[in-house]
Design an enzyme around this catalytic site. Sequence first.
Site, PDB file in Angstrom:
ATOM      1  N   TYR A  68     -10.819  16.501  -1.230  1.00 26.63           N
ATOM      2  CA  TYR A  68     -10.317  15.336  -1.142  1.00 26.63           C
ATOM      3  C   TYR A  68      -9.575  16.307  -2.883  1.00 26.63           C
ATOM      4  CZ  TYR A  68     -10.038  10.892  -3.390  1.00 26.63           C
ATOM      5  OH  TYR A  68      -9.164   9.664  -3.585  1.00 26.63           O
ATOM      6  N   LYS A  86      -6.247  15.783  -4.801  1.00 28.33           N
ATOM      7  CA  LYS A  86      -5.343  15.369  -5.546  1.00 28.33           C
ATOM      8  C   LYS A  86      -5.324  15.946  -6.869  1.00 28.33           C
ATOM      9  CE  LYS A  86      -5.782  11.194  -5.053  1.00 28.33           C
ATOM     10  NZ  LYS A  86      -4.473  10.236  -5.112  1.00 28.33           N
ATOM     11  N   ASP A 135       3.321  -0.290   1.302  1.00 27.37           N
ATOM     12  CA  ASP A 135       1.620  -0.120   1.968  1.00 27.37           C
ATOM     13  C   ASP A 135       1.684  -0.277   3.241  1.00 27.37           C
ATOM     14  OD1 ASP A 135      -1.138  -1.384   0.421  1.00 27.37           O
ATOM     15  OD2 ASP A 135      -1.045  -0.937   2.342  1.00 27.37           O
ATOM     16  N   ILE A 190      -7.364  -1.445  -5.724  1.00 28.50           N
ATOM     17  CA  ILE A 190      -7.214  -1.787  -7.303  1.00 28.50           C
ATOM     18  C   ILE A 190      -5.431  -1.559  -7.513  1.00 28.50           C
ATOM     19  CG2 ILE A 190      -6.334   0.277  -9.494  1.00 28.50           C
ATOM     20  CD1 ILE A 190      -8.750   1.804  -8.184  1.00 28.50           C
ATOM     21  N   LEU A 201      -0.437   4.876  -5.932  1.00 29.97           N
ATOM     22  CA  LEU A 201      -2.046   4.886  -5.793  1.00 29.97           C
ATOM     23  C   LEU A 201      -1.985   5.091  -5.010  1.00 29.97           C
ATOM     24  CD1 LEU A 201      -1.158   3.178  -9.012  1.00 29.97           C
ATOM     25  CD2 LEU A 201      -3.140   1.432  -7.778  1.00 29.97           C
ATOM     26  N   GLY A 258      -3.513  -2.303  -1.536  1.00 27.23           N
ATOM     27  CA  GLY A 258      -5.566  -1.750  -1.997  1.00 27.23           C
ATOM     28  C   GLY A 258      -6.228  -2.518  -2.992  1.00 27.23           C
ATOM     29  N   ALA A 294      -2.123   8.639  -9.929  1.00 23.70           N
ATOM     30  CA  ALA A 294      -3.560   8.250  -9.272  1.00 23.70           C
ATOM     31  C   ALA A 294      -3.694   9.551  -8.973  1.00 23.70           C
ATOM     32  CB  ALA A 294      -3.966   6.698  -8.546  1.00 23.70           C
TER      33      ALA A 294
END
Length: 327
Positions: free
Chosen positions: A150, A154, A32, A13, A77, A11, A118
């Site tokens: 979202y 998180k 990934d 970052i 991440l 991705g 993350a």
Amino acid sequence: MAHFLVTGGAGFIGSHLCDALLESGHRVTVLDDLSTGRRRNIAHLSEQPRFRFVEGSILDGELVERLVAEVDGVYHLAAVVGVKHVLDDPLRGMLVNLNGTERVLEAALARGCRVLIASSSEVFGKSVAVPFDEEDDTVLGPTRVPRWSYALAKLLDEHLALAYHRQRGLLTVVVRYFNAYGPRLDPRGYGSVVAHFLGQALTGQPLTVYGDGRQTRAFTFVGDTVRGTMAAMETEAAVGKVFNIGNGQAWTIEALAELIRRLVPQAGPIRHIPFERVYGPDFEETRHRAPATERAERLLGFRAEVPLEEGLRRTIPWFKEHLDELI
Ligand code: UDP
């Protein structure tokens, strides 16, 4: 030298984090599923002997466990990110972000290695107490509004990470990213305003400012984001804590648009568009967002250094090279 697993390493970052870890002499394995990550982001690393790419999902518990068993630490991440992606499929957003994180934490527990989770500045929600301190209340809207799913996912990831630390002794650390931008920011613009504006500017289109343009964000150059992330992983005193990783300087969206128009001469004019037309009727916006930076400065010795104009100047050449994907 250590060996790290970077989930979501293809991705935006994540791929920059891989570059920095390899430059520091570490070994890196990337997991990934290429849903939003791109092979191209890590293509330049394919010949590097200390780098390995595994295509697969963080929902694949067996695979996650096998990969984590080989490493000294995990940078987690991988996630469904971006307001637009989450709005397109809130269910997937929640399930991937929750179940994936749980699997990573379980695998890290079995291995006994450190894990960085993350998170996102989105968790502060509608709070108006800018700049946001890590200890501040989060202010989320009703469950009727899908956007907040979202932030909630998180937040639960963060709670999981902290509970695994307190109850099981797992060495966890959480970082909250603030509007990262830079080369490789997805030009298909699934939400990020910087990618959107740069794409529009370089193709001579108007810059679409949603609402009155007076909402603010603290845009953080990805090099700074990565430095803060590595500092959080490497600092003993960071374990069991949450850190804002962002540039303390907030900008209005209108000012961002004006700056980009100055840096990209062929850009079109600014065009204001009502929020409802973009996000539909059930939408609530985050008006202001900026990080308090003291905790990261004090405990991690980290401070974002790249001002927005310089960061954009470093980003624009990459967008120019990838113009074909913008049109
Ligand atoms: N935005 C905008 N024009 C665009 C894309 C986004 O004015 O083409 C606004 C968006 O409504 C928000 C801010 O820019 O107020 C930042 O949006 P982004 O999706 O980058 O991230 P957020 O910080 O909202 O998660």
